[in-house]
Design a protein around this motif. Structure first.
Motif, PDB file in Angstrom:
ATOM      1  N   PHE A  87     -21.504  20.853 113.776  1.00 35.95           N
ATOM      2  CA  PHE A  87     -20.154  20.386 114.072  1.00 35.95           C
ATOM      3  C   PHE A  87     -19.098  21.148 113.275  1.00 35.95           C
ATOM      4  O   PHE A  87     -17.952  21.259 113.722  1.00 35.95           O
ATOM      5  CB  PHE A  87     -20.064  18.877 113.843  1.00 35.95           C
ATOM      6  N   ALA A  88     -19.458  21.696 112.126  1.00 36.67           N
ATOM      7  CA  ALA A  88     -18.528  22.571 111.405  1.00 36.67           C
ATOM      8  C   ALA A  88     -18.274  23.846 112.210  1.00 36.67           C
ATOM      9  O   ALA A  88     -17.122  24.305 112.331  1.00 36.67           O
ATOM     10  CB  ALA A  88     -19.089  22.906 110.024  1.00 36.67           C
ATOM     11  N   VAL A  89     -19.333  24.418 112.780  1.00 33.31           N
ATOM     12  CA  VAL A  89     -19.179  25.614 113.609  1.00 33.31           C
ATOM     13  C   VAL A  89     -18.372  25.289 114.867  1.00 33.31           C
ATOM     14  O   VAL A  89     -17.521  26.073 115.302  1.00 33.31           O
ATOM     15  CB  VAL A  89     -20.562  26.187 113.971  1.00 33.31           C
ATOM     16  N   THR A  90     -18.633  24.120 115.454  1.00 33.32           N
ATOM     17  CA  THR A  90     -17.870  23.701 116.632  1.00 33.32           C
ATOM     18  C   THR A  90     -16.384  23.636 116.320  1.00 33.32           C
ATOM     19  O   THR A  90     -15.542  24.093 117.105  1.00 33.32           O
ATOM     20  CB  THR A  90     -18.362  22.329 117.129  1.00 33.32           C
ATOM     21  N   ALA A  91     -16.045  23.082 115.169  1.00 36.03           N
ATOM     22  CA  ALA A  91     -14.638  22.982 114.770  1.00 36.03           C
ATOM     23  C   ALA A  91     -14.030  24.362 114.544  1.00 36.03           C
ATOM     24  O   ALA A  91     -12.879  24.621 114.925  1.00 36.03           O
ATOM     25  CB  ALA A  91     -14.511  22.136 113.506  1.00 36.03           C
ATOM     26  N   LEU A  92     -14.794  25.275 113.945  1.00 30.76           N
ATOM     27  CA  LEU A  92     -14.296  26.627 113.718  1.00 30.76           C
ATOM     28  C   LEU A  92     -14.010  27.350 115.035  1.00 30.76           C
ATOM     29  O   LEU A  92     -13.000  28.043 115.175  1.00 30.76           O
ATOM     30  CB  LEU A  92     -15.313  27.423 112.892  1.00 30.76           C
ATOM     31  N   VAL A  93     -14.896  27.187 115.994  1.00 33.18           N
ATOM     32  CA  VAL A  93     -14.680  27.795 117.314  1.00 33.18           C
ATOM     33  C   VAL A  93     -13.439  27.188 117.973  1.00 33.18           C
ATOM     34  O   VAL A  93     -12.629  27.888 118.587  1.00 33.18           O
ATOM     35  CB  VAL A  93     -15.924  27.612 118.203  1.00 33.18           C
ATOM     36  N   ALA A  94     -13.287  25.866 117.826  1.00 29.54           N
ATOM     37  CA  ALA A  94     -12.134  25.197 118.430  1.00 29.54           C
ATOM     38  C   ALA A  94     -10.823  25.729 117.861  1.00 29.54           C
ATOM     39  O   ALA A  94      -9.818  25.833 118.584  1.00 29.54           O
ATOM     40  CB  ALA A  94     -12.237  23.686 118.206  1.00 29.54           C
ATOM     41  N   LEU A  95     -10.808  26.083 116.587  1.00 33.83           N
ATOM     42  CA  LEU A  95      -9.584  26.570 115.952  1.00 33.83           C
ATOM     43  C   LEU A  95      -9.039  27.808 116.651  1.00 33.83           C
ATOM     44  O   LEU A  95      -7.823  28.000 116.736  1.00 33.83           O
ATOM     45  CB  LEU A  95      -9.849  26.879 114.475  1.00 33.83           C
ATOM     46  N   ARG A  96      -9.919  28.614 117.183  1.00 32.80           N
ATOM     47  CA  ARG A  96      -9.494  29.839 117.871  1.00 32.80           C
ATOM     48  C   ARG A  96      -8.606  29.529 119.077  1.00 32.80           C
ATOM     49  O   ARG A  96      -7.753  30.350 119.451  1.00 32.80           O
ATOM     50  CB  ARG A  96     -10.730  30.632 118.304  1.00 32.80           C
ATOM     51  N   PHE A  97      -8.810  28.367 119.695  1.00 29.25           N
ATOM     52  CA  PHE A  97      -8.090  28.030 120.920  1.00 29.25           C
ATOM     53  C   PHE A  97      -6.962  27.020 120.695  1.00 29.25           C
ATOM     54  O   PHE A  97      -6.310  26.592 121.647  1.00 29.25           O
ATOM     55  CB  PHE A  97      -9.077  27.476 121.954  1.00 29.25           C
ATOM     56  N   ALA A  98      -6.743  26.631 119.435  1.00 33.20           N
ATOM     57  CA  ALA A  98      -5.659  25.698 119.129  1.00 33.20           C
ATOM     58  C   ALA A  98      -4.312  26.403 119.254  1.00 33.20           C
ATOM     59  O   ALA A  98      -4.238  27.637 119.341  1.00 33.20           O
ATOM     60  CB  ALA A  98      -5.839  25.139 117.720  1.00 33.20           C
ATOM     61  N   LEU A  99      -3.230  25.619 119.282  1.00 28.24           N
ATOM     62  CA  LEU A  99      -1.896  26.210 119.342  1.00 28.24           C
ATOM     63  C   LEU A  99      -1.646  27.017 118.073  1.00 28.24           C
ATOM     64  O   LEU A  99      -1.962  26.557 116.971  1.00 28.24           O
ATOM     65  CB  LEU A  99      -0.844  25.113 119.476  1.00 28.24           C
ATOM     66  N   PRO A 100      -1.086  28.207 118.194  1.00 27.51           N
ATOM     67  CA  PRO A 100      -0.912  29.063 117.013  1.00 27.51           C
ATOM     68  C   PRO A 100       0.266  28.617 116.152  1.00 27.51           C
ATOM     69  O   PRO A 100       1.164  27.906 116.600  1.00 27.51           O
ATOM     70  CB  PRO A 100      -0.644  30.440 117.637  1.00 27.51           C
ATOM     71  N   GLY A 101       0.251  29.076 114.913  1.00 27.84           N
ATOM     72  CA  GLY A 101       1.368  28.851 114.018  1.00 27.84           C
ATOM     73  C   GLY A 101       1.414  27.446 113.446  1.00 27.84           C
ATOM     74  O   GLY A 101       0.615  26.579 113.801  1.00 27.84           O
ATOM     75  N   LYS A 102       2.377  27.253 112.566  1.00 28.66           N
ATOM     76  CA  LYS A 102       2.563  25.941 111.966  1.00 28.66           C
ATOM     77  C   LYS A 102       3.276  25.006 112.935  1.00 28.66           C
ATOM     78  O   LYS A 102       3.951  25.453 113.864  1.00 28.66           O
ATOM     79  CB  LYS A 102       3.352  26.055 110.657  1.00 28.66           C
ATOM     80  N   ASP A 103       3.144  23.731 112.694  1.00 30.57           N
ATOM     81  CA  ASP A 103       3.791  22.748 113.552  1.00 30.57           C
ATOM     82  C   ASP A 103       5.303  22.814 113.372  1.00 30.57           C
ATOM     83  O   ASP A 103       5.786  22.935 112.239  1.00 30.57           O
ATOM     84  CB  ASP A 103       3.321  21.333 113.209  1.00 30.57           C
ATOM     85  N   LEU A 153       0.284  18.485 103.465  1.00 30.56           N
ATOM     86  CA  LEU A 153      -0.675  19.551 103.762  1.00 30.56           C
ATOM     87  C   LEU A 153      -0.474  20.102 105.177  1.00 30.56           C
ATOM     88  O   LEU A 153      -0.620  21.305 105.402  1.00 30.56           O
ATOM     89  CB  LEU A 153      -2.098  19.015 103.603  1.00 30.56           C
ATOM     90  N   ILE A 154      -0.128  19.228 106.121  1.00 34.62           N
ATOM     91  CA  ILE A 154       0.148  19.690 107.487  1.00 34.62           C
ATOM     92  C   ILE A 154       1.340  20.635 107.494  1.00 34.62           C
ATOM     93  O   ILE A 154       1.322  21.691 108.137  1.00 34.62           O
ATOM     94  CB  ILE A 154       0.379  18.491 108.424  1.00 34.62           C
ATOM     95  N   ARG A 155       2.398  20.274 106.780  1.00 38.09           N
ATOM     96  CA  ARG A 155       3.580  21.136 106.730  1.00 38.09           C
ATOM     97  C   ARG A 155       3.274  22.459 106.035  1.00 38.09           C
ATOM     98  O   ARG A 155       3.854  23.494 106.374  1.00 38.09           O
ATOM     99  CB  ARG A 155       4.721  20.404 106.020  1.00 38.09           C
ATOM    100  N   ARG A 156       2.348  22.439 105.096  1.00 41.93           N
ATOM    101  CA  ARG A 156       2.038  23.663 104.333  1.00 41.93           C
ATOM    102  C   ARG A 156       1.096  24.587 105.104  1.00 41.93           C
ATOM    103  O   ARG A 156       1.302  25.802 105.141  1.00 41.93           O
ATOM    104  CB  ARG A 156       1.397  23.262 102.996  1.00 41.93           C
ATOM    105  N   PHE A 157       0.064  24.024 105.744  1.00 44.30           N
ATOM    106  CA  PHE A 157      -0.964  24.864 106.343  1.00 44.30           C
ATOM    107  C   PHE A 157      -1.022  24.799 107.871  1.00 44.30           C
ATOM    108  O   PHE A 157      -1.672  25.634 108.491  1.00 44.30           O
ATOM    109  CB  PHE A 157      -2.338  24.473 105.786  1.00 44.30           C
ATOM    110  N   GLY A 158      -0.392  23.805 108.478  1.00 39.65           N
ATOM    111  CA  GLY A 158      -0.510  23.625 109.919  1.00 39.65           C
ATOM    112  C   GLY A 158      -1.585  22.604 110.242  1.00 39.65           C
ATOM    113  O   GLY A 158      -2.587  22.480 109.524  1.00 39.65           O
ATOM    114  N   SER A 159      -1.397  21.859 111.337  1.00 36.35           N
ATOM    115  CA  SER A 159      -2.304  20.748 111.641  1.00 36.35           C
ATOM    116  C   SER A 159      -3.703  21.200 112.059  1.00 36.35           C
ATOM    117  O   SER A 159      -4.701  20.634 111.614  1.00 36.35           O
ATOM    118  CB  SER A 159      -1.696  19.859 112.731  1.00 36.35           C
ATOM    119  N   ALA A 160      -3.794  22.232 112.902  1.00 38.00           N
ATOM    120  CA  ALA A 160      -5.112  22.651 113.383  1.00 38.00           C
ATOM    121  C   ALA A 160      -5.976  23.244 112.270  1.00 38.00           C
ATOM    122  O   ALA A 160      -7.140  22.839 112.099  1.00 38.00           O
ATOM    123  CB  ALA A 160      -4.965  23.634 114.541  1.00 38.00           C
ATOM    124  N   PRO A 161      -5.480  24.219 111.481  1.00 36.73           N
ATOM    125  CA  PRO A 161      -6.306  24.723 110.377  1.00 36.73           C
ATOM    126  C   PRO A 161      -6.715  23.629 109.398  1.00 36.73           C
ATOM    127  O   PRO A 161      -7.853  23.618 108.914  1.00 36.73           O
ATOM    128  CB  PRO A 161      -5.404  25.763 109.702  1.00 36.73           C
TER     129      PRO A 161
END
Length: 423
Positions: free
Chosen positions: A174-190, A68-76
Motif C-alpha cells: 500500500f505504500a507503493v500504491t500511494a507512491l504511484v498515485a502521487l504521480r497522477f495527483a494534481l500538481p503543485g501546492k494547494d 503541513l499541507i500549506r508547506r508541502f501540498g496535500s497530495a505529497p
C-alpha cells in the motif's frame, strides 16, 4: 456541465487510491491485535492502554496537518503520511514489549491523522475541478479498503502467515500504491483560496472554483467575523461527531447489545455492525448524486432524521430484527455527515487553507476517543439500552445544526458566470 479534463479524472483515481490504502493499512492489523496481545503477555488493562496510543497519536499530531499541507501540498503529505503509517504498523509487529508497541502505534496514529486530513484536502481540491460532489465516493472507497484489509488479515491468519511477514507485505504494497498515485495527483501546492485558481489555471481553475462557488462568493460578500466563523466551525464539528458517534456505536456496542441485552445468537448479533457499515457504504455511493440534487443541508437533515427516528424506534420497541434495522438506518443516515462537515470546513471564509478541515478532523477524533467511555458510563448506571440513546440524540443535533451547511447549488454554468464576475 462540461466533462472533467483527463488529468482531473486521473487525479480522482489517485485520491481514490489514497483513500483505499488508508482504509486497508489499518484494517490489516486490527484482526491480529489478539495475537499481539498473546505474544507479549499483556493484561487486559495494559492492552487497553497500549491500543489507546493510536488515537492519542492522532490527537497529538492532528492539529499540525493544516500547516503541513500549506508547506508541502496535500497530495505529497498524504503519501508521506501513508508510508510512515505503514512503517509504524510494521514496527508494531516487531515490538518486544508493551512500551515499544505503544510507541509504534502512537507514531502510526499520528501519521494516519495527518494522512486523513491531507487526502481529504486533496479530494476536495479535485472535487472543485469537477464542479460537483465526489467526496462521498472517496469515503466509500475507504470502506472498500477497510474490507480489503480485513479480508487480507483474515486470509493471513487462516494461512498461518507470520504477523511480521504479513504486515511487511501489506505495508509495502500500500505504500507503493500511494507512491504511484502521487504521480497522477494534481500538481503543485494547494491554492490558498480556490477562487484564486481561475487566474492561474485558466479553464481548469474555473472548474475548481465552480465546485465551491457558494463558499467563494460568501467569502467575498459576507466575510463573517471571528465569532461567526467559530460558531460555524463548532456546528460542523457537532455534525461530524454525530456521524462518528454512529460509527463508533456500531463498532463498540451493536454486537454486545444484540447478544447480551436482546439474547441474539452470536452469528445474528454480528449482523448489527454489518448492517450499519453496509448501509453506510450504500449511502456514500448514493451521497454525491443526492448532494448535487438536493444540497448538503437537505441531505444532512434527512440523515439526522433517519438516525433519530430509526434508532429511537428500535430502542423504544426492542427486538432483534428491529434493532438490526435501526442500526442499518443509522448507518444510512450518517453516510454523508463526516464528508459534508469536512467539505464545508475546508471552504470556510476567514481561515487559512487547511485550518478548518484540520480542526474538524481533530475534534472529530477526540469525539471518537470520548464516545466509548461516555456510552459505557451511561450503560453502567442505566443499562446499555439507555446508553445507546446517544444515537437518536446525535441525530437530533444533526437536524438542529445542519442549517450551517450549503443548500442546493445552481447549474454549473451559472456558477462559472458568477465566479467570473466576482473575480
Amino acid at each position: 456541465m462540461t466533462a472533467a479534463l483527463p488529468e482531473v479524472r486521473r487525479a480522482r483515481g489517485a485520491v481514490a487510491a489514497m483513500f483505499l490504502t488508508n482504509g486497508a493499512l489499518i484494517a490489516n492489523i486490527l484482526p491480529r491485535y489478539p495475537e499481539i496481545k498473546g505474544e507479549l503477555g499483556l493484561a487486559n488493562s495494559t492492552y487497553g492502554l497500549v491500543l489507546a496510543a493510536f488515537p492519542a497519536g492522532a490527537i497529538l499530531a492532528g492539529l499540525g496537518a493544516g500547516a503541513l499541507i500549506r508547506r508541502f501540498g496535500s497530495a505529497p503529505l498524504a503519501v508521506v503520511g501513508t508510508i510512515l503509517t505503514a512503517l509504524g504498523l510494521i514496527a508494531a509487529s516487531w515490538a518486544p514489549v508493551a512500551a515499544a508497541l505503544a510507541l509504534a502505534l502512537l507514531v502510526a496514529g499520528a501519521c494516519d491523522a495527518i494522512t486523513d486530513v491531507a487526502q481529504n484536502a486533496h479530494g476536495l481540491r479535485v472535487q472543485r475541478r469537477y464542479g460537483r460532489s465526489i467526496i462521498n465516493s472517496f469515503h466509500a472507497v475507504w470502506s472498500i479498503g477497510a474490507v480489503l484489509g480485513g479480508s487480507m488479515a483474515a486470509a493471513a491468519i487462516a494461512l498461518e502467515v507470520p504477523l511480521r511477514a504479513h504486515l511487511a507485505v501489506s505495508g509495502t504494497l500500500f505504500a507503493v500504491t500511494a507512491l504511484v498515485a502521487l504521480r497522477f495527483a494534481l500538481p503543485g501546492k494547494d491554492p490558498e483560496n480556490p477562487a484564486s485558481a481561475v487566474g492561474a489555471d485558466g479553464a481548469s481553475g474555473a472548474a475548481e472554483a465552480a465546485g465551491t462557488a457558494g463558499a467563494a462568493t460568501s467569502a467575498r460578500v459576507m466575510r463573517p467575523g471571528r465569532g461567526r466563523t467559530a460558531f460555524l466551525l463548532g456546528a460542523l464539528v457537532v455534525i461530524a461527531i454525530g456521524g462518528t458517534l454512529v460509527e463508533d456505536s456500531g463498532n463498540s456496542w451493536a454486537t454486545l447489545y444484540l447478544s447480551r441485552d436482546l439474547g441474539a445468537p452470536a452469528a445474528i448479533a454480528a449482523t448489527g455492525f454489518i448492517a450499519l457499515v453496509g448501509a453506510q457504504f450504500v449511502g456514500r455511493l448514493l451521497g454525491d448524486t443526492l448532494v448535487d440534487r438536493f444540497g448538503q443541508r437537505t441531505v444532512a437533515r434527512a440523515g439526522g432524521g433517519v438516525i433519530a427516528v430509526g434508532m429511537a424506534t428500535a430502542l423504544a420497541v426492542p427486538s432483534v430484527p428491529g434493532t438490526i434495522a435501526g442500526f442499518a438506518l443509522a448507518g444510512l443516515g450518517s453516510a454523508t455527515l463526516v464528508p459534508a462537515a469536512m467539505q464545508e470546513a475546508d471552504d470556510l471564509p476567514g481561515l487559512r487553507h487547511g485550518t478548518g478541515l484540520t480542526v474538524v478532523s481533530w475534534l472529530m477524533r477526540l469525539g471518537f476517543l470520548v464516545s466509548p467511555p461516555l456510552v459505557g458510563l451511561i450503560a453502567d448506571h442505566g443499562g446499555l439500552r439507555t446508553g445507546l440513546l446517544v444515537l437518536p440524540v446525535a441525530g437530533i443535533l444533526v437536524l438542529v445544526f445542519s442549517g450551517v451547511l450549503s443548500g442546493r447549488r445552481r447549474g454549473a454554468h451559472q456558477e462559472s458566470e458568477q465566479i467570473s464576475a466576482a473575480v
